[in-house]
Design a protein around this motif. Structure first.
Motif, PDB file in Angstrom:
ATOM      1  N   ASP A   1      -3.621   6.183  -1.920  1.00  0.00           N
ATOM      2  CA  ASP A   1      -3.077   6.770  -3.149  1.00  0.00           C
ATOM      3  C   ASP A   1      -2.916   5.721  -4.242  1.00  0.00           C
ATOM      4  N   SER A   2      -2.634   4.495  -3.855  1.00  0.00           N
ATOM      5  CA  SER A   2      -2.370   3.441  -4.825  1.00  0.00           C
ATOM      6  C   SER A   2      -3.611   3.028  -5.614  1.00  0.00           C
ATOM      7  N   VAL A   3      -4.799   3.362  -5.126  1.00  0.00           N
ATOM      8  CA  VAL A   3      -6.024   2.955  -5.823  1.00  0.00           C
ATOM      9  C   VAL A   3      -6.858   4.145  -6.293  1.00  0.00           C
ATOM     10  N   LYS A   4      -6.441   5.352  -5.914  1.00  0.00           N
ATOM     11  CA  LYS A   4      -7.208   6.547  -6.275  1.00  0.00           C
ATOM     12  C   LYS A   4      -7.334   6.655  -7.790  1.00  0.00           C
ATOM     13  N   GLY A   5      -8.550   6.893  -8.259  1.00  0.00           N
ATOM     14  CA  GLY A   5      -8.794   7.008  -9.690  1.00  0.00           C
ATOM     15  C   GLY A   5      -9.109   5.686 -10.369  1.00  0.00           C
ATOM     16  N   ARG A   6      -8.871   4.576  -9.669  1.00  0.00           N
ATOM     17  CA  ARG A   6      -9.149   3.246 -10.242  1.00  0.00           C
ATOM     18  C   ARG A   6     -10.257   2.521  -9.475  1.00  0.00           C
TER      19      ARG A   6
END
Length: 125
Positions: A60-65
């Motif tokens: 979740d901490s890197v999703k979208g990045r």
């Protein structure tokens, strides 16, 4: 002998981008999971992303990045890191060869047989 060799780490400013590569040798992983984990000082190794075929998982901490991709012809997996943050600072490890099946196994460090030596990513604020 299986080897995973990471490259592409370095120093980047917050908001910038970096692309990590992991080249595998010794066996083919085209039909197996390959993934990325990271470990910051004083912390446990944590899952970042993994992929096999059309299946992709992200923390979740890197999703979208971050975006994981692979070139099976080169037996190589990549991690495109965009909009990086200081909290992304860690040693990034490549992993391959899932010991079981399913999302849970693919997103834990103990789920993989093979590991690279790691590449340092440092994000400055």
């Amino acid at each position: 002998q299986v080897q995973l060799v990471e490259s592409g780490g370095g120093l980047v400013q917050a908001g910038g981008s970096l692309r990590l590569s992991c080249a595998a040798s010794g066996r083919t992983f085209s039909s197996d999971f390959m993934g990325w984990f990271r470990q910051a000082p004083g912390k446990e190794r944590e899952f970042v992303a993994a992929t096999r075929g059309v299946t992709t998982y992200y923390a979740d901490s890197v999703k979208g990045r971050f975006a994981i991709s692979r070139d099976n012809a080169k037996n190589t997996v990549y991690l495109q890191m965009n909009s990086v943050k200081p909290e992304d600072t860690a040693v990034y490890y490549c992993a391959a060869g899932l010991r079981g099946s399913g999302r849970v196994v693919a997103t834990i460090a103990s789920g993989y047989d093979y590991w690279g030596q790691g590449t340092q990513v440092t994000v400055s604020s």
